[in-house]
Design an enzyme around this catalytic site. Structure first.
Site, PDB file in Angstrom:
ATOM      1  N   GLU A  51       0.674  -1.209   0.099  1.00 49.61           N
ATOM      2  CA  GLU A  51       0.024   0.055  -0.073  1.00 49.61           C
ATOM      3  C   GLU A  51       0.876   1.350   0.054  1.00 49.61           C
ATOM      4  OE1 GLU A  51      -2.231  -3.039   2.843  1.00 49.61           O
ATOM      5  OE2 GLU A  51      -0.221  -2.767   1.915  1.00 49.61           O
ATOM      6  N   ALA A 153      11.516 -36.463  -8.454  1.00 53.50           N
ATOM      7  CA  ALA A 153      11.805 -36.432  -9.966  1.00 53.50           C
ATOM      8  C   ALA A 153      12.057 -38.126  -9.956  1.00 53.50           C
ATOM      9  CB  ALA A 153      12.741 -35.805 -10.367  1.00 53.50           C
ATOM     10  N   SER A 167      21.914 -40.554 -11.302  1.00 54.56           N
ATOM     11  CA  SER A 167      20.485 -39.829 -11.373  1.00 54.56           C
ATOM     12  C   SER A 167      20.772 -38.697 -12.253  1.00 54.56           C
ATOM     13  CB  SER A 167      20.184 -39.464 -10.000  1.00 54.56           C
ATOM     14  OG  SER A 167      20.939 -38.619  -9.342  1.00 54.56           O
ATOM     15  N   LEU A 203      22.978 -26.928  -3.583  1.00 58.55           N
ATOM     16  CA  LEU A 203      21.613 -26.551  -3.054  1.00 58.55           C
ATOM     17  C   LEU A 203      21.295 -25.148  -2.976  1.00 58.55           C
ATOM     18  CD1 LEU A 203      21.778 -28.955   0.131  1.00 58.55           C
ATOM     19  CD2 LEU A 203      20.901 -29.353  -2.198  1.00 58.55           C
ATOM     20  N   GLU A 294      14.283 -31.940  -0.696  1.00 62.98           N
ATOM     21  CA  GLU A 294      14.803 -32.629  -2.232  1.00 62.98           C
ATOM     22  C   GLU A 294      15.607 -33.988  -1.652  1.00 62.98           C
ATOM     23  OE1 GLU A 294      16.035 -30.569  -5.487  1.00 62.98           O
ATOM     24  OE2 GLU A 294      15.568 -28.698  -4.562  1.00 62.98           O
ATOM     25  N   GLY A 296      16.305 -38.092  -0.384  1.00 69.47           N
ATOM     26  CA  GLY A 296      16.178 -39.350  -0.951  1.00 69.47           C
ATOM     27  C   GLY A 296      14.893 -40.097  -0.600  1.00 69.47           C
ATOM     28  N   SER A 302      10.315 -40.783   5.636  1.00 69.62           N
ATOM     29  CA  SER A 302      10.258 -40.332   7.293  1.00 69.62           C
ATOM     30  C   SER A 302       9.461 -38.926   7.099  1.00 69.62           C
ATOM     31  CB  SER A 302      11.575 -40.024   7.618  1.00 69.62           C
ATOM     32  OG  SER A 302      12.378 -41.205   7.741  1.00 69.62           O
TER      33      SER A 302
END
Length: 366
Positions: A51, A153, A167, A203, A294, A296, A302
């Site tokens: 605003e 992924a 991977s 990361l 991200e 495993g 978990s």
């Protein structure tokens, strides 16, 4: 016309993605005689609110104008003065709001201030769109717990790597770029120690057209096995690295990690691992309002079992690896019966060239 101007306010609000955490994303548009005379958005945490920026950018007197804002104007003194007070002082005659602010320090008080000063208030224009835009803020401000996104992924046959652990890359460049947009949006990115040892990731956020905000790097490492020469310790970034470990870690290793500039937080143990629910509470206290998971397959399992996941972004690439030893996105013991499967709600599909992303929210039981 209300919808048109509110859409523009939401468009402006999105410009703050990655820069306002743990504050909300807010956009504001000032209209007078059916002409937009001022626009603004909350650009950075601690900076002027939407605003106020709209008032600063106005090209004429705003007295008697209508303001469209995506979130209820604040009513309290925080890092900036209350916006509701500024709206009254500027002579705005009508305020159209997408949604009320659930922040206990606001929660309708901003709207009441406007009404008490004779300003007409309309609430609920594109409310659901505003709630979706601020899903991170909505959870954090009401629970003080981070909004957790589980990103996976996998190949068409449900594998996250070959049986040798290779991977790179399952998904295409377009999918990976979107993941960096997700990283830019959240306050923290969390992986398990297995990912650090296997992939040695940075990361950080890498975007093509802009400099993204790096999230805090959170490593779940029960015994502090993280290599001291890992990339997470040896990079140029203002974001902090947090090692979430337990009493299983050796004191000498912890001191060596701290010497690398990382923060150590000692967590309670649950099933011989870091208690993830407790970790979320600790991260929330550090003003980390959102986490992109991200990890495993074991960390993913978990996280789902502990109930910390709010949303899932699952990328599927049209590739087939095969192999009974190749891992899937979620490991662990798994559910015994289909009726026990974790379900998603509000599911959407999006294509990134030949890849597909499925997005949905963890369905709350009961």
């Amino acid at each position: 016309m209300d919808t048109k101007y509110m859409k523009r306010a939401l468009q402006l609000a999105r410009k703050g993605i990655g820069y306002t955490n743990p504050n909300p994303l807010v956009g504001a548009v000032i209209v007078k005689d059916e002409e937009v005379i001022g626009e603004g958005y909350h650009a950075v945490y601690g900076g002027p609110h939407a605003e106020i920026n709209a008032f600063k950018n106005a090209n004429q007197d705003v007295n008697g104008a209508v303001m469209y804002v995506t979130l209820e104007p604040c009513s309290h003194y925080g890092k900036t003065p209350p916006c509701a007070k500024a709206i009254v002082e500027k002579g705005i005659k009508k305020v159209i709001i997408a949604m009320e602010d659930p922040n206990p320090e606001v929660a309708g008080r901003g709207i009441q201030i406007l009404k008490d000063h004779g300003i007409e208030v309309v609430v609920g224009v594109l409310e659901e769109e505003s709630k979706t835009l601020n899903e991170i803020f909505l959870k954090y401000i009401t629970t003080k717990l981070p909004f957790c996104i589980l990103k996976t992924a996998m190949t068409l046959d449900g594998k996250i790597a070959t049986r040798t652990g290779d991977s790179k890359w399952i998904t295409n460049e377009a999918s990976r770029h979107y993941v960096h947009e997700l990283r830019h949006r959240v306050a923290g990115i969390m992986v398990g120690i297995g990912t650090v040892i296997q992939d040695d990731p940075f990361l950080n956020t890498r975007l093509k057209k802009e400099t993204g905000s790096d999230p805090a790097r959170i490593i779940v490492d029960t015994s502090a096995r993280v290599p001291l020469d890992a990339n997470i310790f040896n990079m140029t970034s203002t974001a902090k690295t947090i090692i979430a470990t337990t009493e299983f870690a050796k004191e000498e290793k912890l001191r060596a990690i701290e010497a690398k500039g990382a923060q150590i937080i000692i967590m309670p143990i649950r099933d011989n691992r870091v208690d993830l629910k407790y970790l979320m509470k600790e991260l929330g206290e550090k003003k980390i309002d959102s986490v992109l998971l991200e990890g495993g397959s074991e960390l993913n399992y978990s996280a789902l079992e502990s109930g910390i996941v709010d949303k899932v972004n699952a990328f599927i690439a049209p590739k087939i690896i095969g192999g009974s030893e190749a891992r899937s996105p979620v490991g662990g013991v798994g559910r015994l019966f289909m009726r026990e499967a974790i379900s998603l709600s509000n599911v959407k599909w999006q294509n990134f060239e030949e890849d597909m992303m499925i997005e949905g929210y963890i369905r709350m039981e009961g």
